[in-house]
Write a protein that holds these residues in place. Structure first.
Motif, mmCIF file in Angstrom:
data_model
loop_
_atom_site.group_PDB
_atom_site.id
_atom_site.type_symbol
_atom_site.label_atom_id
_atom_site.label_comp_id
_atom_site.label_asym_id
_atom_site.label_seq_id
_atom_site.Cartn_x
_atom_site.Cartn_y
_atom_site.Cartn_z
ATOM 1 N N ALA A 3 0.812 -1.224 0.000
ATOM 2 C CA ALA A 3 0.000 0.000 0.000
ATOM 3 C C ALA A 3 0.840 1.268 0.000
ATOM 4 C CB ALA A 3 -0.932 -0.011 1.202
ATOM 5 N N ASN A 4 2.056 1.186 0.543
ATOM 6 C CA ASN A 4 2.911 2.367 0.636
ATOM 7 C C ASN A 4 3.841 2.530 -0.556
ATOM 8 O OD1 ASN A 4 1.880 3.007 3.202
ATOM 9 N ND2 ASN A 4 3.267 1.534 4.159
ATOM 10 N N LYS A 5 3.756 1.626 -1.519
ATOM 11 C CA LYS A 5 4.638 1.659 -2.677
ATOM 12 C C LYS A 5 3.979 2.386 -3.850
ATOM 13 C CE LYS A 5 7.691 -0.723 -0.468
ATOM 14 N NZ LYS A 5 8.956 -0.089 -0.028
ATOM 15 N N THR A 6 4.816 2.799 -4.785
ATOM 16 C CA THR A 6 4.350 3.394 -6.034
ATOM 17 C C THR A 6 4.869 2.536 -7.178
ATOM 18 O OG1 THR A 6 4.419 5.619 -5.096
ATOM 19 C CG2 THR A 6 4.407 5.452 -7.492
ATOM 20 N N ILE A 7 3.982 2.168 -8.090
ATOM 21 C CA ILE A 7 4.385 1.274 -9.175
ATOM 22 C C ILE A 7 4.084 1.903 -10.527
ATOM 23 C CG2 ILE A 7 4.061 -0.788 -7.757
ATOM 24 C CD1 ILE A 7 1.478 -1.350 -9.179
ATOM 25 N N ALA A 8 4.870 1.497 -11.521
ATOM 26 C CA ALA A 8 4.683 1.982 -12.890
ATOM 27 C C ALA A 8 4.691 0.802 -13.850
ATOM 28 C CB ALA A 8 5.783 2.969 -13.269
ATOM 29 N N PHE A 9 3.677 0.730 -14.693
ATOM 30 C CA PHE A 9 3.580 -0.302 -15.713
ATOM 31 C C PHE A 9 4.119 0.248 -17.028
ATOM 32 C CE2 PHE A 9 0.526 -1.636 -12.594
ATOM 33 C CZ PHE A 9 0.534 -3.027 -12.636
ATOM 34 N N LEU A 10 5.168 -0.384 -17.563
ATOM 35 C CA LEU A 10 5.666 -0.033 -18.882
ATOM 36 C C LEU A 10 5.043 -1.033 -19.855
ATOM 37 C CD1 LEU A 10 9.446 0.630 -18.117
ATOM 38 C CD2 LEU A 10 7.454 2.084 -17.719
ATOM 39 N N GLY A 11 3.933 -0.650 -20.428
ATOM 40 C CA GLY A 11 3.130 -1.550 -21.242
ATOM 41 C C GLY A 11 1.739 -1.647 -20.653
ATOM 42 N N ALA A 12 0.742 -1.709 -21.520
ATOM 43 C CA ALA A 12 -0.643 -1.671 -21.051
ATOM 44 C C ALA A 12 -1.469 -2.797 -21.659
ATOM 45 C CB ALA A 12 -1.266 -0.313 -21.385
ATOM 46 N N GLN A 59 6.062 7.654 -21.380
ATOM 47 C CA GLN A 59 7.111 7.166 -20.487
ATOM 48 C C GLN A 59 8.047 8.281 -20.029
ATOM 49 O OE1 GLN A 59 9.075 3.377 -21.410
ATOM 50 N NE2 GLN A 59 11.043 4.322 -20.915
ATOM 51 N N ASN A 60 8.353 9.232 -20.923
ATOM 52 C CA ASN A 60 9.306 10.285 -20.554
ATOM 53 C C ASN A 60 8.739 11.264 -19.517
ATOM 54 O OD1 ASN A 60 7.524 11.721 -22.132
ATOM 55 N ND2 ASN A 60 9.012 12.284 -23.703
ATOM 56 N N GLU A 61 7.448 11.132 -19.195
ATOM 57 C CA GLU A 61 6.847 11.994 -18.185
ATOM 58 C C GLU A 61 6.685 11.294 -16.837
ATOM 59 O OE1 GLU A 61 3.228 13.753 -19.582
ATOM 60 O OE2 GLU A 61 4.111 14.412 -21.479
ATOM 61 N N LEU A 62 7.109 10.026 -16.756
ATOM 62 C CA LEU A 62 6.995 9.306 -15.488
ATOM 63 C C LEU A 62 7.874 9.958 -14.423
ATOM 64 C CD1 LEU A 62 7.202 5.539 -16.564
ATOM 65 C CD2 LEU A 62 5.216 6.688 -15.581
ATOM 66 N N PRO A 63 7.383 10.048 -13.192
ATOM 67 C CA PRO A 63 8.205 10.561 -12.090
ATOM 68 C C PRO A 63 9.136 9.458 -11.572
ATOM 69 C CG PRO A 63 6.029 10.012 -11.279
ATOM 70 C CD PRO A 63 6.002 9.749 -12.764
ATOM 71 N N PHE A 64 10.210 9.202 -12.300
ATOM 72 C CA PHE A 64 11.070 8.045 -12.027
ATOM 73 C C PHE A 64 11.540 7.983 -10.572
ATOM 74 C CE2 PHE A 64 11.099 7.511 -16.522
ATOM 75 C CZ PHE A 64 11.472 6.196 -16.748
ATOM 76 N N GLU A 65 11.858 9.125 -9.997
ATOM 77 C CA GLU A 65 12.406 9.127 -8.642
ATOM 78 C C GLU A 65 11.379 8.704 -7.590
ATOM 79 O OE1 GLU A 65 10.481 13.045 -9.373
ATOM 80 O OE2 GLU A 65 11.799 11.699 -10.518
ATOM 81 N N GLU A 66 10.081 8.726 -7.924
ATOM 82 C CA GLU A 66 9.034 8.384 -6.961
ATOM 83 C C GLU A 66 8.626 6.917 -7.015
ATOM 84 O OE1 GLU A 66 5.668 10.908 -7.474
ATOM 85 O OE2 GLU A 66 6.859 12.745 -7.594
ATOM 86 N N ILE A 67 9.084 6.200 -8.021
ATOM 87 C CA ILE A 67 8.577 4.853 -8.287
ATOM 88 C C ILE A 67 9.431 3.794 -7.589
ATOM 89 C CG2 ILE A 67 8.159 3.151 -10.101
ATOM 90 C CD1 ILE A 67 7.539 5.649 -11.914
ATOM 91 N N ASP A 68 8.758 2.886 -6.895
ATOM 92 C CA ASP A 68 9.432 1.798 -6.189
ATOM 93 C C ASP A 68 9.572 0.551 -7.056
ATOM 94 O OD1 ASP A 68 9.564 3.013 -3.419
ATOM 95 O OD2 ASP A 68 7.393 3.087 -3.770
ATOM 96 N N LEU A 69 8.577 0.332 -7.923
ATOM 97 C CA LEU A 69 8.524 -0.914 -8.690
ATOM 98 C C LEU A 69 8.118 -0.629 -10.128
ATOM 99 C CD1 LEU A 69 8.520 -4.083 -8.626
ATOM 100 C CD2 LEU A 69 6.127 -3.941 -7.928
ATOM 101 N N PHE A 70 9.001 -0.972 -11.071
ATOM 102 C CA PHE A 70 8.697 -0.857 -12.498
ATOM 103 C C PHE A 70 8.306 -2.232 -13.026
ATOM 104 C CE2 PHE A 70 11.545 2.673 -11.701
ATOM 105 C CZ PHE A 70 11.023 3.699 -12.459
ATOM 106 N N ILE A 71 7.181 -2.295 -13.731
ATOM 107 C CA ILE A 71 6.700 -3.571 -14.258
ATOM 108 C C ILE A 71 6.802 -3.553 -15.776
ATOM 109 C CG2 ILE A 71 4.737 -5.158 -14.401
ATOM 110 C CD1 ILE A 71 3.787 -3.985 -11.730
ATOM 111 N N LEU A 72 7.662 -4.427 -16.306
ATOM 112 C CA LEU A 72 7.840 -4.530 -17.749
ATOM 113 C C LEU A 72 6.777 -5.474 -18.293
ATOM 114 C CD1 LEU A 72 11.736 -4.888 -18.000
ATOM 115 C CD2 LEU A 72 10.352 -2.810 -17.846
ATOM 116 N N ALA A 73 5.804 -4.920 -18.996
ATOM 117 C CA ALA A 73 4.662 -5.720 -19.453
ATOM 118 C C ALA A 73 4.413 -5.539 -20.942
ATOM 119 C CB ALA A 73 3.417 -5.350 -18.662
ATOM 120 N N MET A 74 5.491 -5.244 -21.693
ATOM 121 C CA MET A 74 5.363 -5.122 -23.140
ATOM 122 C C MET A 74 5.666 -6.464 -23.807
ATOM 123 S SD MET A 74 8.469 -4.374 -21.969
ATOM 124 C CE MET A 74 8.269 -2.639 -21.552
#
Length: 280
Positions: A3-12, A59-74
């Motif tokens: 719940a305290n993490k921030t995640i980003a999905f690269l691929g939808a 992708q170039n607008e992602l707040p990279f420094e805030e993200i704990d977990l990047f999910i490669l889903a392409m």
């Protein structure tokens, strides 16, 4: 923890959506902590944003420094480009979770910064209804604390099993390809029922419920399939007759070969894919 993490999905794609749906529906994460991006399909991003309330952006607008977990889903063929595009933007402690079929943790570690934490996962198609059997492989630099966070995320789609990387191919043969074996079995059982005069929709539900119930018995009774089979097989009864036919026509060997062939092909595809990515 999640719940305290921030995640980003690269691929939808569909697998990304299964994860998003799982964590949002289970209220494991706030939608504001979930970012989604892909390379070209803006309509797809808009659809996901409207349905789940998550943040979508290039992708170039992602707040990279805030993200704990990047999910490669392409798609796997886009793996090398994706890894290259994020390599120099990562921070220590961030985790890369890969849903890329055939791409090993070693390959990803080699294409990222030294010491990057990598986790490889493989859900199966039942993730779409939160009933997946999902394998997790931790890279050599990944902490158990982060493996547990990944596990919590994936449990929103079903059951999770932590395995060694050299077991991933047989997992593919069992669980990745496994649903298709059951669909094939169901097709043939359904065909017989229809040939004997039953309504197609009715017999489909009967077969599906029968397989579902049998699987649930294994999970809930904590007995082996062998034990349960023996309990429902009376000497000279109908089940014994049916099983004898399966043995006579090598049904068991056919299943064995299906799993072994799928596992072998999984290994071949991994080698082919990584070889192509390295030389491209």
């Amino acid at each position: 923890m999640l719940a305290n993490k921030t995640i980003a999905f690269l691929g939808a794609g569909s697998m990304a959506e299964s994860m998003i749906s799982g964590v949002i529906t289970a209220e494991k994460m706030s939608p504001e902590r979930v970012f989604v991006t892909n390379r070209s399909n803006a309509d797809r991003l808009e659809q996901i944003q409207e349905q789940y309330g998550v943040s979508t952006m290039p992708q170039n607008e992602l707040p990279f420094e805030e993200i704990d977990l990047f999910i490669l889903a392409m798609k796997p063929k886009g793996a090398e480009e994706a890894l290259r595009s994020i390599k120099d933007k990562l921070y220590p402690g961030q985790v890369i979770l890969s849903v890329l079929a055939g791409i090993t943790t070693e390959f990803m570690e080699e294409h990222l910064n030294t010491g990057q934490q990598v986790v490889r996962v493989m859900p199966n198609t039942s993730s779409m209804i939160q009933e997946s059997a999902t394998a997790v492989v931790a890279g050599k630099n990944t902490s158990m604390a982060n493996v547990e966070i990944v596990k919590e995320l994936l449990e929103c789609m079903g059951e999770v099993y932590i395995i060694d990387e050299d077991q991933m191919d047989v997992f593919t043969g069992l669980a990745g390809s496994g649903p298709a074996y059951f669909y094939y079995l169901m097709e043939n059982m359904e065909r017989v029922g229809v040939q004997k005069g039953m309504d197609e929709e009715t017999v489909r539900k009967i077969v599906a419920q029968t397989i579902f119930g049998a699987a649930k018995m294994v999970l809930e009774k904590e007995e082996t399939p062998t034990s349960l089979r023996e309990k429902v097989t009376s000497p000279n009864g109908t089940t014994a007759s049916g099983l004898e036919a399966l043995r006579r026509y090598n049904g068991g060997e056919a299943i064995t070969q299906a799993v072994e062939h799928a596992a072998k092909r999984s290994k071949e595809i991994s080698e082919e894919l990584e070889g192509a990515l390295v030389t491209s």
